[in-house]
Motif scaffolding. Structure first.
Motif, PDB file in Angstrom:
ATOM      1  N   GLY A  92       0.825  -1.189   0.000  1.00 32.65           N
ATOM      2  CA  GLY A  92       0.000   0.000   0.000  1.00 32.65           C
ATOM      3  C   GLY A  92       0.865   1.246   0.000  1.00 32.65           C
ATOM      4  N   SER A  93       0.282   2.359  -0.411  1.00 33.69           N
ATOM      5  CA  SER A  93       1.051   3.600  -0.484  1.00 33.69           C
ATOM      6  C   SER A  93       1.580   4.025   0.883  1.00 33.69           C
ATOM      7  N   ASP A  94       0.895   3.637   1.964  1.00 32.58           N
ATOM      8  CA  ASP A  94       1.397   3.967   3.298  1.00 32.58           C
ATOM      9  C   ASP A  94       2.710   3.237   3.564  1.00 32.58           C
ATOM     10  N   SER A  95       2.813   2.001   3.083  1.00 29.28           N
ATOM     11  CA  SER A  95       4.052   1.252   3.255  1.00 29.28           C
ATOM     12  C   SER A  95       5.157   1.793   2.346  1.00 29.28           C
ATOM     13  N   LEU A  96       4.787   2.251   1.152  1.00 33.19           N
ATOM     14  CA  LEU A  96       5.778   2.854   0.253  1.00 33.19           C
ATOM     15  C   LEU A  96       6.486   4.018   0.933  1.00 33.19           C
ATOM     16  N   MET A  97       5.728   4.819   1.682  1.00 38.62           N
ATOM     17  CA  MET A  97       6.309   5.991   2.337  1.00 38.62           C
ATOM     18  C   MET A  97       7.351   5.609   3.397  1.00 38.62           C
ATOM     19  N   LYS A  98       7.308   4.355   3.851  1.00 42.74           N
ATOM     20  CA  LYS A  98       8.235   3.898   4.890  1.00 42.74           C
ATOM     21  C   LYS A  98       9.246   2.891   4.353  1.00 42.74           C
ATOM     22  N   LEU A  99       9.283   2.725   3.039  1.00 43.79           N
ATOM     23  CA  LEU A  99      10.109   1.677   2.453  1.00 43.79           C
ATOM     24  C   LEU A  99      11.588   1.819   2.837  1.00 43.79           C
ATOM     25  N   THR A 108      12.830   2.424   5.533  1.00 47.30           N
ATOM     26  CA  THR A 108      13.105   1.906   6.882  1.00 47.30           C
ATOM     27  C   THR A 108      13.159   0.382   6.893  1.00 47.30           C
ATOM     28  N   TRP A 109      12.859  -0.257   5.767  1.00 45.60           N
ATOM     29  CA  TRP A 109      12.828  -1.712   5.700  1.00 45.60           C
ATOM     30  C   TRP A 109      14.248  -2.271   5.649  1.00 45.60           C
ATOM     31  N   LYS A 110      14.394  -3.479   6.114  1.00 45.19           N
ATOM     32  CA  LYS A 110      15.688  -4.156   6.099  1.00 45.19           C
ATOM     33  C   LYS A 110      16.235  -4.234   4.666  1.00 45.19           C
ATOM     34  N   ARG A 111      17.450  -3.686   4.467  1.00 45.07           N
ATOM     35  CA  ARG A 111      18.186  -3.751   3.204  1.00 45.07           C
ATOM     36  C   ARG A 111      17.303  -3.361   2.016  1.00 45.07           C
ATOM     37  N   TRP A 112      16.597  -2.254   2.171  1.00 49.25           N
ATOM     38  CA  TRP A 112      15.617  -1.870   1.161  1.00 49.25           C
ATOM     39  C   TRP A 112      16.252  -1.623  -0.202  1.00 49.25           C
ATOM     40  N   GLU A 113      17.462  -1.061  -0.227  1.00 48.31           N
ATOM     41  CA  GLU A 113      18.092  -0.753  -1.513  1.00 48.31           C
ATOM     42  C   GLU A 113      18.429  -2.021  -2.288  1.00 48.31           C
ATOM     43  N   THR A 114      18.784  -3.082  -1.573  1.00 47.13           N
ATOM     44  CA  THR A 114      19.001  -4.374  -2.230  1.00 47.13           C
ATOM     45  C   THR A 114      17.667  -4.995  -2.616  1.00 47.13           C
ATOM     46  N   LEU A 115      16.690  -4.890  -1.737  1.00 45.90           N
ATOM     47  CA  LEU A 115      15.367  -5.471  -1.973  1.00 45.90           C
ATOM     48  C   LEU A 115      14.765  -4.973  -3.282  1.00 45.90           C
ATOM     49  N   VAL A 116      14.812  -3.677  -3.524  1.00 41.46           N
ATOM     50  CA  VAL A 116      14.147  -3.115  -4.708  1.00 41.46           C
ATOM     51  C   VAL A 116      14.877  -3.456  -5.999  1.00 41.46           C
ATOM     52  N   ARG A 117      16.092  -3.978  -5.892  1.00 46.64           N
ATOM     53  CA  ARG A 117      16.784  -4.476  -7.092  1.00 46.64           C
ATOM     54  C   ARG A 117      16.436  -5.933  -7.374  1.00 46.64           C
ATOM     55  N   GLN A 118      15.836  -6.588  -6.395  1.00 44.62           N
ATOM     56  CA  GLN A 118      15.544  -8.017  -6.518  1.00 44.62           C
ATOM     57  C   GLN A 118      14.089  -8.322  -6.842  1.00 44.62           C
ATOM     58  N   PRO A 136       9.074  10.327   0.879  1.00 48.25           N
ATOM     59  CA  PRO A 136      10.266  10.929   1.493  1.00 48.25           C
ATOM     60  C   PRO A 136      11.385  11.147   0.475  1.00 48.25           C
ATOM     61  N   ALA A 137      12.163  12.205   0.692  1.00 50.74           N
ATOM     62  CA  ALA A 137      13.215  12.589  -0.259  1.00 50.74           C
ATOM     63  C   ALA A 137      14.211  11.467  -0.509  1.00 50.74           C
ATOM     64  N   VAL A 138      14.464  10.639   0.509  1.00 48.40           N
ATOM     65  CA  VAL A 138      15.447   9.571   0.371  1.00 48.40           C
ATOM     66  C   VAL A 138      15.042   8.558  -0.700  1.00 48.40           C
ATOM     67  N   LEU A 139      13.748   8.494  -1.027  1.00 49.11           N
ATOM     68  CA  LEU A 139      13.256   7.541  -2.012  1.00 49.11           C
ATOM     69  C   LEU A 139      13.111   8.138  -3.415  1.00 49.11           C
TER      70      LEU A 139
END
Length: 202
Positions: free
Chosen positions: A105-112, A114-124, A141-144
């Motif tokens: 959900g978009s609420d979870s996208l806003m916190k992505l 903060t997820w464990k190893r998110w930068e690796t996750l989104v490549r997989q 958030p700006a970081v995303l």
């Protein structure tokens, strides 16, 4: 091979909003199947109020009439906190040549971030986003920003046309605790399971 969708959540209880968005997920992405993943102990949410065995059974009952839907207990049988990153590794190994999509959900996208190893996750794994009413990608958030802009361009992130159903498990639990069964909000087979086992009663 046609892609597979993964849909995690506490599902406490599973409701028609979950089924509605899962069907939209399958239709809009062109998925072979959507695998529901009832959570064990998600690290980023308050623990589920209902035992995992009941939540798993309710999801199994809810999806029984949907040939495109399946259920996995992998997040329940694992010990300790449940991280999306670890779940994705399991399915990447199980389906090494199949594109995988994760529904959030978009609420979870806003916190992505903060997820464990998110930068690796989104490549997989690819990500499908179901928007909640009132949410906007402008609130990300700006970081995303850099990642999201590129992912929307290359197609590894898709925004579903179907919005999230305006109902929550919290709302349904509250009504059930007051003895009300919300017409049309939960599948009949899930309602029967709740009555049979006396769930969500004061």
């Amino acid at each position: 091979m046609k892609p597979i969708g993964l849909f995690g959540g506490t599902f406490d209880p599973v409701h028609n909003g979950h089924l509605n968005i899962a069907q939209a997920f399958a239709d809009e992405i062109g998925l072979e199947t959507v695998i529901f993943l009832p959570a064990g102990e998600p690290y980023h949410k308050t623990a589920a109020q209902t035992a995992a065995a009941h939540r798993l059974a309710m999801v199994e009952a809810a999806v029984a009439d949907y040939p495109q839907f399946a259920v996995s207990d992998c997040d329940i049988v694992r010990q300790g906190a449940t991280y999306t990153f670890d779940t994705v590794q399991i399915f990447s190994q199980q389906f090494p040549n199949t594109p995988l999509w994760w529904l959030l959900g978009s609420d979870s996208l806003m916190k992505l971030h903060t997820w464990k190893r998110w930068e690796t996750l989104v490549r997989q794994i690819n990500i499908a986003v179901a928007m909640r009413e009132g949410d906007s990608l402008n609130k990300t958030p700006a970081v995303l920003h850099s990642w999201l802009g590129g992912a929307l361009q290359n197609g590894s992130v898709r925004i579903l046309n179907t919005p999230l159903y305006p109902v929550s498990s919290t709302q349904i639990r509250s009504e059930l605790q007051q003895g009300r069964f919300s017409d049309g909000l939960i599948p009949p087979q899930v309602e029967r399971y709740i009555r049979r086992h006396g769930l969500y009663q004061n």
